[in-house]
Write an enzyme that holds these catalytic residues in place. Structure first.
Site, short mmCIF file in Angstrom:
data_model
loop_
_atom_site.label_atom_id
_atom_site.label_comp_id
_atom_site.label_asym_id
_atom_site.label_seq_id
_atom_site.Cartn_x
_atom_site.Cartn_y
_atom_site.Cartn_z
N THR A 94 -1.13 -4.38 0.11
CA THR A 94 -0.42 -4.27 -1.17
C THR A 94 -1.40 -3.67 -2.17
OG1 THR A 94 0.86 -6.25 -0.69
CG2 THR A 94 0.79 -5.52 -2.98
N LYS A 169 7.92 -3.18 -3.22
CA LYS A 169 7.22 -4.47 -3.14
C LYS A 169 6.97 -5.04 -4.54
CE LYS A 169 4.01 -7.54 -1.67
NZ LYS A 169 4.19 -8.63 -0.74
N LYS A 244 -1.71 -11.23 -8.55
CA LYS A 244 -2.11 -9.87 -8.15
C LYS A 244 -0.90 -8.93 -8.23
CE LYS A 244 -3.21 -6.99 -4.21
NZ LYS A 244 -3.69 -6.79 -2.85
P1 NAD Z 1 -8.10 -11.01 3.27
O1 NAD Z 1 -9.01 -11.00 2.12
O2 NAD Z 1 -7.91 -12.25 4.07
O3 NAD Z 1 -8.50 -9.83 4.31
C1 NAD Z 1 -8.96 -8.58 3.92
C2 NAD Z 1 -10.08 -8.18 4.87
O4 NAD Z 1 -10.49 -6.84 4.56
C3 NAD Z 1 -11.32 -9.06 4.76
O5 NAD Z 1 -11.61 -9.62 6.03
C4 NAD Z 1 -12.42 -8.08 4.31
O6 NAD Z 1 -13.69 -8.36 4.86
C5 NAD Z 1 -11.89 -6.76 4.83
N1 NAD Z 1 -12.43 -5.58 4.17
C6 NAD Z 1 -12.55 -5.32 2.84
N2 NAD Z 1 -13.06 -4.07 2.64
C7 NAD Z 1 -13.26 -3.54 3.87
C8 NAD Z 1 -13.75 -2.28 4.33
N3 NAD Z 1 -14.13 -1.33 3.46
N4 NAD Z 1 -13.82 -2.08 5.66
C9 NAD Z 1 -13.43 -3.03 6.53
N5 NAD Z 1 -12.96 -4.24 6.16
C10 NAD Z 1 -12.87 -4.49 4.84
O7 NAD Z 1 -6.66 -10.52 2.69
P2 NAD Z 1 -5.22 -10.74 3.35
O8 NAD Z 1 -4.65 -12.03 2.88
O9 NAD Z 1 -5.29 -10.44 4.80
O10 NAD Z 1 -4.38 -9.60 2.60
C11 NAD Z 1 -4.49 -8.22 2.95
C12 NAD Z 1 -3.48 -7.44 2.14
O11 NAD Z 1 -2.17 -7.93 2.40
C13 NAD Z 1 -3.68 -7.54 0.62
O12 NAD Z 1 -3.43 -6.30 0.05
C14 NAD Z 1 -2.64 -8.58 0.21
O13 NAD Z 1 -2.21 -8.41 -1.12
C15 NAD Z 1 -1.53 -8.28 1.18
N6 NAD Z 1 -0.61 -9.39 1.43
C16 NAD Z 1 -1.12 -10.64 1.69
C17 NAD Z 1 -0.24 -11.70 1.92
C18 NAD Z 1 -0.76 -13.08 2.21
O14 NAD Z 1 0.05 -14.03 2.22
N7 NAD Z 1 -2.05 -13.27 2.48
C19 NAD Z 1 1.15 -11.48 1.88
C20 NAD Z 1 1.63 -10.18 1.65
C21 NAD Z 1 0.73 -9.16 1.42
#
Ligand code: NAD
Length: 296
Positions: A94, A169, A244
């Site tokens: 997102t 979204k 967010k």
């Molecule tokens: P998270 O923080 O758990 O995971 C993100 C991962 O990306 C981390 O492990 C981090 O180390 C990695 N990362 C960051 N920069 C990087 C790079 N340059 N190279 C490689 N890895 C890198 O986040 P999440 O909860 O998995 O969410 C991911 C996305 O999904 C976000 O945009 C969030 O808004 C969206 N989202 C999350 C949810 C939820 O319930 N968690 C629901 C819908 C959407």
């Protein structure tokens, strides 16, 4: 070989999503900057590369599931020159509309296909492969993404040109944030007026006040036994993530010149909730926040 996939971002969402691809027999390699995330994915049977370049070796598809636009742009720029012409970038994160549009422009300039495909359904949906994907991109790009998306989600909704998935979204989640606050305000007022939760629910859920935030996700315990209110507001959908998405909606509204005063008010209230240390609780805990701010 376009069947080979590099999956970058193995966090709360990415880890369960890549798991479905692995179990379905996809030739997929993961990568994450966090050693802990890599270790957990390896323990779950994922082939994890030690660098982005290694993950991309031989790949015809790049999937990203990262925190924000700047992370996706950074990974894309490093990856673009390593991907063959016609390869697909599928971004499931997102992110802000401006970055999403820039990613589509950059992909076109590099002769790559591009789809923005943010999800709803949370970590539960990721684990159960029941996510909803909202898609933006050309028909050719979307059809190339489809077999992957079908493994990770249940509802796949093409929304239009590049950036339309992100637009869908944030419009949906702005509406959700506003409607949840409205439902919470109605319960807080009802309490002050001596009206029971069940009575308000019975009336409003079958009349013109009806909405998902009330009927499916009721923010007080009792009327809807499956809602997070019955589980001490364990998410569910954490207030920090709602904040967010409301922030992204306000950025987009500002850039596009849309008047969204309730979206702004919803952001202010959720930001205050997070500020009060409640960011990890479900966003329906807004009812407790409003109750606490009401006269004793
Ligand atoms: P998270 O923080 O758990 O995971 C993100 C991962 O990306 C981390 O492990 C981090 O180390 C990695 N990362 C960051 N920069 C990087 C790079 N340059 N190279 C490689 N890895 C890198 O986040 P999440 O909860 O998995 O969410 C991911 C996305 O999904 C976000 O945009 C969030 O808004 C969206 N989202 C999350 C949810 C939820 O319930 N968690 C629901 C819908 C959407």
């Amino acid at each position: 070989d376009t069947a080979r996939v590099a999956f970058v971002g193995l966090g709360n969402m990415g880890a369960p999503m890549i798991g479905h691809l692995v179990r379905a027999g996809w030739d997929v390699r993961g990568f994450d900057l966090s050693p802990a995330a890599c270790e957990a994915a390896r323990a779950g049977g994922v082939d994890v590369a030690s660098s982005l370049a290694e993950a991309l070796d031989g790949a015809g598809t790049l999937v990203t599931m990262l925190p924000a636009g700047r992370h996706v742009l950074a990974v894309f720029e490093e990856a673009a020159s390593l991907l063959p012409a016609g390869a697909l970038h599928l971004d499931c994160s997102t992110i802000d509309i401006a970055s999403a549009r820039l990613l589509h422009e950059r992909a076109a300039a590099c002769d790559l296909l591009s789809v923005d495909a943010p999800v709803s359904g949370g970590t539960g949906g990721a684990a159960a492969a029941t996510l909803t994907f909202m898609l933006g991109g050309t028909e050719a790009a979307v059809s190339q993404a489809m077999p992957l998306l079908e493994r990770m989600g249940r509802r796949i909704v093409p929304c239009g040109a590049g950036g339309s998935g992100q637009a869908a979204k944030i419009c949906n989640n702005m509406l959700l944030g506003i409607s949840m606050i409205g439902v919470c305000e109605a319960f807080v007022l009802a309490e002050k007026l001596g009206l029971s939760h069940q009575a308000l629910f019975d009336v409003a859920s079958t009349s013109s006040g009806q909405c998902w935030s009330l009927s499916t996700y009721c923010p007080v315990p009792g009327p809807v036994p499956t809602s997070p209110a019955n589980n001490d507001y364990r998410p569910g959908f954490a207030s920090a993530l709602m904040t967010k998405d409301l922030t992204l909606a306000q950025e987009a509204a500002r850039d596009a010149g849309a008047e969204t005063p309730l979206g702004r008010a919803a952001l202010d209230l959720y930001a205050a909730l997070v500020e009060a240390g409640e960011g990890g609780r479900d966003f329906s805990a807004m009812v407790e926040f409003l109750r606490a701010r009401s006269a004793p």
